[in-house]
Design a protein around this motif. Structure first.
Motif, PDB file in Angstrom:
ATOM      1  N   ARG A 158       0.825  -1.213   0.000  1.00 25.44           N
ATOM      2  CA  ARG A 158       0.000   0.000   0.000  1.00 25.44           C
ATOM      3  C   ARG A 158       0.863   1.269   0.000  1.00 25.44           C
ATOM      4  NH1 ARG A 158      -4.605  -1.731   4.462  1.00 25.44           N
ATOM      5  NH2 ARG A 158      -5.925  -2.958   3.039  1.00 25.44           N
ATOM      6  N   GLU A 159       1.947   1.291   0.787  1.00 24.08           N
ATOM      7  CA  GLU A 159       2.810   2.473   0.816  1.00 24.08           C
ATOM      8  C   GLU A 159       3.425   2.726  -0.551  1.00 24.08           C
ATOM      9  OE1 GLU A 159       5.672   1.847   3.861  1.00 24.08           O
ATOM     10  OE2 GLU A 159       4.260   2.194   5.517  1.00 24.08           O
ATOM     11  N   SER A 160       3.850   1.664  -1.225  1.00 23.33           N
ATOM     12  CA  SER A 160       4.406   1.831  -2.574  1.00 23.33           C
ATOM     13  C   SER A 160       3.365   2.408  -3.525  1.00 23.33           C
ATOM     14  CB  SER A 160       4.918   0.484  -3.081  1.00 23.33           C
ATOM     15  OG  SER A 160       5.409   0.600  -4.403  1.00 23.33           O
ATOM     16  N   ALA A 161       2.117   1.890  -3.454  1.00 29.32           N
ATOM     17  CA  ALA A 161       1.049   2.411  -4.317  1.00 29.32           C
ATOM     18  C   ALA A 161       0.746   3.876  -4.001  1.00 29.32           C
ATOM     19  CB  ALA A 161      -0.205   1.557  -4.145  1.00 29.32           C
ATOM     20  N   GLU A 162       0.758   4.253  -2.706  1.00 21.90           N
ATOM     21  CA  GLU A 162       0.476   5.649  -2.323  1.00 21.90           C
ATOM     22  C   GLU A 162       1.558   6.591  -2.849  1.00 21.90           C
ATOM     23  OE1 GLU A 162      -0.227   8.392   1.664  1.00 21.90           O
ATOM     24  OE2 GLU A 162       0.297   6.247   1.844  1.00 21.90           O
ATOM     25  N   LEU A 163       2.834   6.203  -2.731  1.00 22.49           N
ATOM     26  CA  LEU A 163       3.918   7.063  -3.211  1.00 22.49           C
ATOM     27  C   LEU A 163       3.814   7.268  -4.717  1.00 22.49           C
ATOM     28  CD1 LEU A 163       6.929   5.741  -1.109  1.00 22.49           C
ATOM     29  CD2 LEU A 163       5.763   7.947  -0.889  1.00 22.49           C
ATOM     30  N   HIS A 164       3.490   6.188  -5.482  1.00 26.93           N
ATOM     31  CA  HIS A 164       3.306   6.352  -6.932  1.00 26.93           C
ATOM     32  C   HIS A 164       2.147   7.303  -7.230  1.00 26.93           C
ATOM     33  CE1 HIS A 164       5.991   2.829  -7.401  1.00 26.93           C
ATOM     34  NE2 HIS A 164       6.188   3.290  -8.622  1.00 26.93           N
ATOM     35  N   GLY A 165       1.036   7.227  -6.436  1.00 30.11           N
ATOM     36  CA  GLY A 165      -0.096   8.130  -6.637  1.00 30.11           C
ATOM     37  C   GLY A 165       0.274   9.576  -6.321  1.00 30.11           C
ATOM     38  N   LEU A 168      10.314  12.396  -4.542  1.00 30.90           N
ATOM     39  CA  LEU A 168       9.484  11.204  -4.723  1.00 30.90           C
ATOM     40  C   LEU A 168      10.100  10.258  -5.752  1.00 30.90           C
ATOM     41  CD1 LEU A 168       5.893  12.774  -4.635  1.00 30.90           C
ATOM     42  CD2 LEU A 168       6.924  11.254  -2.937  1.00 30.90           C
ATOM     43  N   ARG A 169      10.652  10.807  -6.826  1.00 30.90           N
ATOM     44  CA  ARG A 169      11.264   9.943  -7.844  1.00 30.90           C
ATOM     45  C   ARG A 169      12.487   9.226  -7.285  1.00 30.90           C
ATOM     46  NH1 ARG A 169      10.942  14.292 -12.864  1.00 30.90           N
ATOM     47  NH2 ARG A 169       8.720  13.958 -13.382  1.00 30.90           N
ATOM     48  N   ASP A 170      13.324   9.959  -6.507  1.00 30.22           N
ATOM     49  CA  ASP A 170      14.498   9.325  -5.910  1.00 30.22           C
ATOM     50  C   ASP A 170      14.093   8.230  -4.921  1.00 30.22           C
ATOM     51  OD1 ASP A 170      15.998  11.060  -7.389  1.00 30.22           O
ATOM     52  OD2 ASP A 170      16.307  12.498  -5.745  1.00 30.22           O
ATOM     53  N   ARG A 171      13.026   8.464  -4.182  1.00 32.19           N
ATOM     54  CA  ARG A 171      12.603   7.495  -3.173  1.00 32.19           C
ATOM     55  C   ARG A 171      12.062   6.219  -3.790  1.00 32.19           C
ATOM     56  NH1 ARG A 171       8.309   8.859   1.708  1.00 32.19           N
ATOM     57  NH2 ARG A 171       8.319   6.794   2.689  1.00 32.19           N
ATOM     58  N   LEU A 172      11.322   6.347  -4.912  1.00 33.08           N
ATOM     59  CA  LEU A 172      10.714   5.172  -5.527  1.00 33.08           C
ATOM     60  C   LEU A 172      11.728   4.390  -6.364  1.00 33.08           C
ATOM     61  CD1 LEU A 172       7.259   6.615  -6.590  1.00 33.08           C
ATOM     62  CD2 LEU A 172       7.690   4.861  -4.874  1.00 33.08           C
TER      63      LEU A 172
END
Length: 956
Positions: free
Chosen positions: A395-402, A584-588
């Protein structure tokens, strides 16, 4: 005087306890409109001075929090440091009752009570009243424009009000009202006096006195006759009294004789009744001897009834125990069946949710299977935690992409909006340049207004000349008519010299010619005035056009300022948003977003494990219930077996014995009543002897009273004649009294008329004296009004030089000597000196310079008021004073305030303007926040911290 501490509890929006410890320097107070920024400092006014009549902000019902109760106490505490000593002023409100006190730190109470605290604060702590203190430390909205935009009279009155000298005008107003009241009273008294004929009053009073003396003589004669009639009445009443005494004695003897005869008859009747009671008691004794053997059988009947009732109770207990046993067996079976059904519901999943789950259903004994299931489900807790952590990571991965997608979309929108705003600014600047290239609307409007005002003044002058010529012509016409009415030998009306031959007609011709010339000049002046007024009216249309152009230019300028502020805001928001997208891009990194199927499978597995984990308490409870009910059913079975022993219950015999017991109890009651009546026989016999003795004594009294009445010798006829004589004497006395009363009434009437006449004369003299007093009072009040007017002019003349010195010192300091001096005229219009000898009105300077001048004048006014009080001005509150200023003018004022920090210990700036909140002027910031329930709180922040920057960014 420094504000050290401010404490609020249940005060308006601030429901929860709030303690603020302000430091020295500039403090920004920010927050949404209505959150309570101004309320923080209005609480200081309430603590010092309490409620104020007519001001809804400080009414008792508006002080507590609106969501609370009148039983909740509202408290405000203010601590000030004056010359190194701390004073704490506290005020509280509960159920409409106010309490207040002043303490010298730490806890030495100096004064207590609401009115006493207000007086002590005003006289000792501040040295000024509420109006002066509020004007000193509180500069409210738009007060920087106070000296620049208000008219002269309004400005003069406002300054007088703040300095407290407006009370002189109030005193003059009261004096004029008193003078008017005195003159009105004098006129009313004079009108009353004119309606009074005082000469007629003075003539009528002697005649009224003569009539009163005659009535007094008639009254004295009637009084003498009344006294004679009363002596005759007294003699007749004495004789009637003796006859009346004999009559009363005879009547009393007759009443006693009747009473004795009646007592003899009652005693005889009582003897008869008592003899009948003795005969009835003999019959009761005979019946009691018959009933006594029958009632002795009641004891045996009650013993047999007790044995049958014990057998019936034992049978009921056995039936209850048998029913409870059957219920417990059913309950144990139901709990076991419910547990089995629950296991069936949890089964059927593929693959098995837990190790050993399939082997569970191979156990034959249902109770044993239930125990094993409870043990196995206890292991589902750890498995569900692992599944939950896995789902949380997805869920956290999906939220960061959103969030990344949304931030990129917002960044594109901001860039597009920024370009649109830049195009709008360019268009507005072109329109402003095109409008300003022609004749500037401001100067054109001012020139047209001056030209129109000049035309109107010239027209007014021409009309004044025409009216003067008309008055001169009328004077010449009046002189001509006076001379024309006289004959030639008459004398001149001016110099009183007699006319010589021919002068009479020559004077008339001259006067007529002068009159015609004067009227002609008056008509020419009127015509010229009408032409000038017509030209002035023609200028109105051009003034309207210039006003429209000026308003259009003002709107364009305002729109350009709004667009520029919007562009600055967009620039400020774009940079942080770009940084956020990069973070956000660096984190993902390169990891893809989880699919919906992966999330759904993880959620489904977690849900299955949670169902197994949540089912364990229920299964454990069913197992405990089954075991407990099984043991209780065995206990009830043993109890049924024990109660089955003993004799059986016979219902018919029980009913028959109950009927026999009721019959015997009735006979025992009858026997008891008979015995109670027999026990009273000695009393009845004594009462019979007493009644016989009373009858004998009453017969003897009857004979004695008859002999006494016969010996009295009362004569009925003599008694009647004595009463008639007394009645006749009383009638004659009443007639004499009536004549005396008529004479007294006439005397009172005449005496009242005389008193009324004398009172009217006395009232006339008193009203005359009051009218003269009111005339003298009106004259004195007029003189006092003139003296107060002179005193007011003297005070205002002394205020301006002091205000000029204070404002000039501040102006020289804030402008680094560029402007060295500030002066005020009689209406407090500002003139500035630029270091040379020339001075200019403040309207000649730029907006920022005018704002600094107004700020210096306003602060100097506060310092003057403070010097008149405690002598020190340690803090000031600026409440939304920047709201009407554009960006450049706000920046100039903020720079000036930064330099004022060395003059004041504390500057509180209440504002919602962004560049004020972000200014380097602030040393710290108070953020006022309101929650969903309407309660406000304050967060105290360092002005240079990252937290403040984030708050300002989010609020923008």
């Amino acid at each position: 005087m420094i504000l050290k501490r401010l404490y609020l509890e249940n005060y308006k929006q601030f429901r929860d306890p709030l303690e603020l410890l302000p430091s020295e320097g500039a403090i920004g107070v920010v927050g949404a409109n209505g959150a309570g920024k101004t309320t923080l400092f209005e609480a200081i006014l309430w603590a010092f001075f309490g409620s104020r009549p007519g001001d809804a902000r400080f009414a008792n019902d508006s002080i507590p929090w609106s969501g609370g109760s009148a039983a909740d106490r509202s408290v405000v505490e203010v601590t000030l440091e004056v010359d190194g000593i701390s004073y704490r002023v506290s005020r509280s409100l509960r159920r409409g009752k106010t309490e207040a006190r002043v303490c010298r730190e730490p806890d030495a109470e100096l004064v207590g009570g609401p009115s006493e605290v207000k007086r002590w604060v005003q006289e000792h702590l501040l040295g000024m009243d509420r109006t002066a203190f509020e004007a000193t430390f509180f500069a409210r909205q738009k007060e920087l424009e106070f000296f620049a935009e208000t008219t002269g009279v309004e400005r003069q009155r406002k300054i007088a009000q703040l300095l407290g000298i407006s009370r002189v005008e109030e005193a003059q107003k009261l004096l004029r009202e008193d003078k008017k009241a005195a003159e009105n009273l004098r006129r009313a008294l004079e009108q009353i006096l004119e309606e009074t004929d005082v000469e007629a009053l003075e003539r009528e009073i002697p005649a009224a006195r003569a009539r009163r003396d005659g009535a007094r003589s008639r009254k004295e004669a009637a009084q003498k006759e009344l006294e004679e009639r009363e002596e005759e009445l007294a003699s007749a009443r004495q004789a009637a009294g003796r006859a009346e005494e004999l009559y009363r004695r005879a009547t009393a003897l007759e009443r006693r004789l009747d009473a004795a005869a009646a007592e003899e008859a009652r005693a005889g009747e009582r003897v008869r009744q008592l003899r009948e009671q003795l005969e009835s008691l003999e019959e009761d004794e005979r019946r009691a001897r018959e009933l006594e053997p029958r009632t002795r059988k009641l004891v045996e009947v009650e013993r047999r009834i007790a044995e049958l009732e014990e057998a019936r109770s034992r049978e009921k207990q056995r039936e209850l125990a048998r029913g409870e046993m059957q219920r417990l067996r059913r309950s144990a079976h139901d709990a076991l069946m419910e547990a089995c059904d629950l296991l069936e519901e949890l089964d059927g999943e593929d693959p098995p949710p837990l190790p050993g789950w399939e082997e569970l259903f191979g156990i034959e004994d249902e109770a044993e299977r239930l125990q094993e299931a409870v043990r196995l489900l206890g292991e589902a807790e750890d498995t569900s935690r692992l599944a939950e952590r896995h789902l949380q990571g997805l869920r956290e991965s999906a939220e960061l992409h959103g969030r990344l997608t949304e931030a990129e979309r917002e960044l594109r929108r901001l860039r597009e909006e920024r370009e649109a705003v830049r195009r709008e600014i360019s268009r507005l600047e072109r329109e402003i340049s095109r409008t300003s290239d022609e004749d500037p609307p401001g100067r054109l409007l001012e020139r047209l207004r001056e030209e129109r005002e000049e035309l109107r003044q010239r027209a007014s002058q021409q009309r004044g000349l025409a009216e003067a010529d008309e008055r001169e012509a009328e004077r010449l016409a009046q002189a001509r008519r006076m001379i024309q009415d006289a004959h030639e030998a008459a004398e001149c009306p001016t110099c009183r010299r007699r006319f010589v031959a021919g002068e009479h007609s020559e004077v008339l011709k001259t006067l007529r010619r002068q009159e015609e010339e004067t009227r002609s000049r008056a008509e020419g002046a009127r015509s010229s005035a009408r032409q000038l007024e017509s030209r002035a009216e023609e200028l109105l249309s051009r003034i309207g056009e210039a006003q429209l152009r000026l308003e259009n230019l003002r709107r364009l300028t305002e729109r350009r300022g709004v667009a520029a502020a919007r562009l600055e805001d967009l620039d400020a928001r774009t940079g942080p948003l770009e940084e956020r997208v990069e973070r956000l891009r660096d984190r993902l990194g390169p990891s893809p977003a989880p699919t919906e199927n992966e999330l759904a499978e993880a959620e489904l597995r977690l849900e299955r494990l949670r169902r197994l984990r949540d089912a364990r308490p229920r299964l454990a409870g069913l197992l405990v219930s089954h075991e407990k009910d099984t043991a209780a059913a065995a206990e009830r079975s043993r109890e049924v077996e024990q109660l089955s022993r003993g004799p059986a219950y016979d219902g018919a015999a029980h009913e028959s014995l109950m009927a026999r017991r009721r019959e015997l109890e009735n006979l025992r009651g009858v026997l008891q009543n008979i015995r109670e009546r027999i026990a009273r026989r000695p009393d009845v016999e004594k009462e019979l002897h007493r009644a016989q003795r009373q009858r004998q004594e009453a017969a003897e009294r009857v004979e004695e009273l008859r002999r006494e009445l016969s010996a009295l010798g009362f004569d009925e006829e003599a008694y009647r004649r004595a009463r008639e004589r007394a009645a006749e004497a009383e009638r004659q006395r009443d007639e004499a009294r009536q004549r005396r009363d008529e004479a007294e009434a006439e005397l009172r009437e005449l005496d009242w008329r005389l008193q009324r006449l004398e009172g009217d004369l006395e009232r006339y003299r008193e009203q005359r004296r009051k009218a003269d007093e009111q005339a003298a009072r009106a004259s004195e009040l007029k003189e006092m009004d003139a003296l107060l007017g002179e005193f007011y002019r003297t005070l205002t003349g002394r205020v301006r030089p002091h205000l000029q010195r204070e404002a000039s010192a501040l102006l020289d300091d804030l402008t680094d000597g560029r402007y060295s001096r500030m002066e005020f005229d009689d209406n407090y219009n500002i003139r500035l000196f630029d270091g040379l000898s020339d001075s200019y009105e403040v309207s000649r300077f730029s907006g920022g310079e005018a704002d600094i001048a107004s700020l210096c004048a306003r602060v100097a006014l506060s310092k003057m008021i403070s010097d008149r009080g405690s002598g020190t001005l340690g803090f000031i509150v600026l409440d939304e004073v920047f709201g009407a200023l554009d960006t450049d003018r706000r920046r100039n004022v903020l720079l000036a305030l930064d330099r004022l920090k060395r003059t004041f210990g504390q500057i509180f700036i209440i504002s919602h303007v962004g560049d004020v909140q972000e200014s380097a002027l602030l040393d710290e910031m108070w953020l006022v926040e309101e929650d969903g329930a309407g309660k406000s709180s304050v967060r105290r922040l360092n002005a240079a911290s990252k937290q403040v920057a984030e708050i300002l960014q989010n609020s923008s």
